[in-house]
Design a protein around this motif. Structure first.
Motif, PDB file in Angstrom:
ATOM      1  N   MET A  40      -1.929  -8.234  -7.790  1.00 23.15           N
ATOM      2  CA  MET A  40      -1.648  -7.143  -6.677  1.00 23.15           C
ATOM      3  C   MET A  40      -1.725  -5.750  -7.173  1.00 23.15           C
ATOM      4  N   ASP A  41      -1.272  -5.615  -8.461  1.00 22.87           N
ATOM      5  CA  ASP A  41      -0.958  -4.237  -8.854  1.00 22.87           C
ATOM      6  C   ASP A  41      -2.556  -3.463  -9.147  1.00 22.87           C
ATOM      7  N   GLN A  42      -3.518  -4.321  -9.732  1.00 24.91           N
ATOM      8  CA  GLN A  42      -4.847  -4.000 -10.004  1.00 24.91           C
ATOM      9  C   GLN A  42      -5.631  -3.880  -8.588  1.00 24.91           C
ATOM     10  N   ALA A  43      -5.314  -4.842  -7.786  1.00 26.96           N
ATOM     11  CA  ALA A  43      -5.790  -4.352  -6.193  1.00 26.96           C
ATOM     12  C   ALA A  43      -5.607  -3.277  -5.459  1.00 26.96           C
ATOM     13  N   GLN A  72      -4.844  -0.465  -6.936  1.00 29.64           N
ATOM     14  CA  GLN A  72      -5.425   0.534  -7.354  1.00 29.64           C
ATOM     15  C   GLN A  72      -6.835   0.776  -6.960  1.00 29.64           C
ATOM     16  N   ARG A  83      -7.102   1.839  -3.757  1.00 30.82           N
ATOM     17  CA  ARG A  83      -7.061   3.461  -3.376  1.00 30.82           C
ATOM     18  C   ARG A  83      -8.108   4.282  -3.924  1.00 30.82           C
ATOM     19  N   TYR A 119      -1.838  -1.485   4.022  1.00 30.70           N
ATOM     20  CA  TYR A 119      -0.953  -2.777   4.088  1.00 30.70           C
ATOM     21  C   TYR A 119      -0.243  -2.868   2.927  1.00 30.70           C
ATOM     22  N   MET A 120      -1.058  -2.623   1.624  1.00 34.10           N
ATOM     23  CA  MET A 120      -0.505  -2.896   0.455  1.00 34.10           C
ATOM     24  C   MET A 120       0.703  -2.068   0.161  1.00 34.10           C
ATOM     25  N   ASN A 121       0.623  -0.566   0.683  1.00 35.97           N
ATOM     26  CA  ASN A 121       1.684   0.343   0.360  1.00 35.97           C
ATOM     27  C   ASN A 121       3.033  -0.289   1.215  1.00 35.97           C
ATOM     28  N   GLN A 122       2.516  -1.086   2.300  1.00 34.79           N
ATOM     29  CA  GLN A 122       3.860  -1.442   3.183  1.00 34.79           C
ATOM     30  C   GLN A 122       4.441  -2.610   2.732  1.00 34.79           C
ATOM     31  N   GLY A 123       3.770  -3.331   1.573  1.00 33.69           N
ATOM     32  CA  GLY A 123       4.119  -4.440   0.977  1.00 33.69           C
ATOM     33  C   GLY A 123       3.805  -5.888   1.662  1.00 33.69           C
ATOM     34  N   GLY A 124       2.858  -5.536   2.672  1.00 36.19           N
ATOM     35  CA  GLY A 124       2.048  -6.762   3.175  1.00 36.19           C
ATOM     36  C   GLY A 124       3.179  -7.520   4.194  1.00 36.19           C
ATOM     37  N   GLN A 125       2.961  -8.673   4.521  1.00 38.06           N
ATOM     38  CA  GLN A 125       3.437  -9.301   5.429  1.00 38.06           C
ATOM     39  C   GLN A 125       3.696 -10.994   5.122  1.00 38.06           C
ATOM     40  N   MET A 159      12.224  -5.522  -1.842  1.00 41.30           N
ATOM     41  CA  MET A 159      12.393  -3.956  -1.800  1.00 41.30           C
ATOM     42  C   MET A 159      13.861  -3.708  -1.592  1.00 41.30           C
TER      43      MET A 159
END
Lengths: 295, 217
Positions: B141-144, B146, B149, B167-173, B184
């Motif tokens: 997830m971290d690399q995704a 980057q 972005r 979507y990623m910044n909001q932490g998905g669903q 979080m």
């Protein structure tokens, strides 16, 4: 092993708590029965979770037992079952490799203690590895890859976490149907990823001081042993995404006798452990938890 | 087909409201929004279909026996709302190689998709986006994040890339039961509004390679 995978006790029903304790004690007894007294010290919450997760349609049968930790009163203990045996085998395999790792990593007096423990458990490890050859091979291979990444000071958090996550994913291969293998594998992959990252976050300050490898150090720029609030947010978002993936797999698993406890761990326990690690209170709360348990 | 009542986990004597509630809870669990670009989306879709069929069967049988069960009840989970991925997608005017890579990603053939991407020398925004998608599916997830972005920075006007970042910044669903917590440090209820906003942009996320959800139909 790490202990992040545990229920929030206050939210368990009394019957669930007793059942959870029964599995924990059952795992400890199974370890002693299969691998001798010394292996009891390897009992942990993570593999207690695993024993419950893999229980399938097993019905929990309990019996009262005495043990060295409670010599004067009997505890209710889960009877031997297939999932408990598998969990005991894997506890010994992963536990032994962790000790072997420690023997290489730590400095003198501690490393000697690790070496002794390793030697004491060597026979148990061989027996367990013969019972679970695929898992033992995966642990050996992935830990070797992880060691190599550590030496290279790998800057990719995901790549380092992937090795540990893959170890846990292998456990899913033991399930019966193809569908179960996929679902369990995906759940355990992300559980492994979460455990690895939490452990890294928990050890960050200490690792910076001692100069040991920490995957967060390569990825972020901590100041005074702490992540900036923006970095922490990025990291927690990444954990959240893994938790989402874990939950999406968890709801696809068949319910079993332990679903109440498992749901508590998934929906409350993991977030609570994360909260405690980032608040810097994890070690204190883990200690408190241990003390309460032994009462 | 299995007994529709056992699929929904209620007894045949359950009231209409109890049946509805059980259906709604299950539908919330297996909702396509929780399985965006998820390797288990096919299994969730099967579950959803099973639940929809069971609910329809109960509705019909109760209507026939003269009950008041309203067939007009609609929670928005039509049987066809959950479409299989990869069918009939259009990537008109796009690089043929990228189209092939997208199809590989949709088919969960990540190793081949990654190998093809690595063989491409010129890294444009779409390359970063697709590499991010491969990482996302692998659970990296971290690399995704980057890579997404980078794609969005290189091509700020692209809605597909921007939505992926958002979507990623909001932490998905994902599903959380009442009272469930997230990583979080907030409880699930606090995220309700966020999820509503999020659900809206999810529809567009990752463009054509995702399940279209009800909102955009």
């Amino acid at each position: 092993m790490y202990g992040y995978v545990r229920p929030v006790k206050g939210e368990l029903k009394v019957s669930e708590f007793e059942r959870f304790q029964g599995v924990y004690c059952g795992l400890c007894h199974e370890l002693a029965r299969r691998y001798g007294f010394c292996s009891r010290f390897l009992v942990n919450y993570d593999f207690t979770f695993l024993a419950m997760l893999l229980a399938g349609d097993e019905q929990p049968c309990t019996c009262p037992r005495r043990c060295p930790a409670h010599p004067f009163r009997q505890t209710v203990c889960l009877e031997r079952s297939e999932s408990l045996q598998t969990a005991a085998d894997m506890t010994v395999i992963l536990g032994w490799w962790k000790l072997a790792d420690g023997a290489e990593d730590k400095s003198f007096p501690t490393s000697f203690a690790y070496k002794l423990a390793c030697a004491a458990l060597k026979g148990a490890y061989k027996k367990a590895a013969a019972r679970q050859p695929d898992f033992a091979a995966a642990v050996e291979q992935q830990l070797a890859a992880l060691r190599k990444l550590e030496k290279e000071r790998c800057a990719s958090l995901d790549e380092a976490a992937d090795k540990f996550a893959c170890i846990l994913r292998t456990i899913g291969q033991g399930r019966r149907t193809e569908e179960e293998k996929r679902v369990t594998g995906q759940l355990l992959y992300h559980l492994g990823r979460i455990i690895y990252i939490l452990d890294a976050a928990d050890d960050l300050a200490e690792d910076i001081k001692s100069g040991a490898y920490n995957p967060l150090y390569g990825r972020f720029t901590p100041v005074d042993g702490k992540l900036s609030s923006e970095d922490e947010r990025t990291l927690r978002t990444s954990l959240q995404l893994s938790h989402n993936a874990l939950v999406s797999a968890y709801v696809l698993m068949e319910e079993n006798a332990y679903s109440g406890i498992l749901s508590n761990i998934v929906y409350l326990g993991l977030p609570a452990a994360t909260q405690a690690v980032f608040a810097g209170t994890w070690n204190a709360s883990a200690k408190l938890h241990r003390e309460r348990r032994s009462v | 087909m299995n007994d529709p009542y056992s699929v929904l986990g209620v007894s045949p004597q359950a009231s209409d409201d109890e049946v509805k509630k059980a259906y709604r809870d299950l539908a919330r669990k297996y909702h396509p929004d929780n399985y965006h670009d998820n390797p288990l989306a096919d299994l969730a879709s099967e579950k959803m279909k099973e639940i929809n069929e069971a609910y329809d069967a109960i509705t019909k049988s109760r209507e026939q026996s003269g009950g008041r069960f309203s067939s007009g009840y609609s929670y928005g989970y039509g049987g066809s709302a959950y479409q299989s991925q990869g069918a009939g997608q259009q990537y008109a005017g796009r690089n043929a190689q990228y189209v092939q890579i997208r199809n590989l990603i949709n088919a969960n053939n990540l190793a081949q998709a990654e190998a093809m991407l690595n063989a491409i020398g010129n890294h444009d925004a779409e390359w970063y986006y697709l590499m991010g998608s491969v990482y996302w599916r692998k659970g990296w997830m971290d690399q995704a994040g980057q890579y997404f972005r980078t794609a969005a920075t290189m091509e700020p006007g692209n809605v597909e890339y921007r939505n992926a970042v958002q979507y990623m910044n909001q932490g998905g669903q994902a599903y959380r039961p009442a009272g469930g917590m997230d990583m979080m440090g907030s409880d699930a209820a606090c995220n309700m509004c966020q999820n509503l906003i999020c659900a809206d942009c999810c529809c567009e996320m990752m463009g054509g390679n995702l399940i279209p959800c009800i909102g955009c139909r």
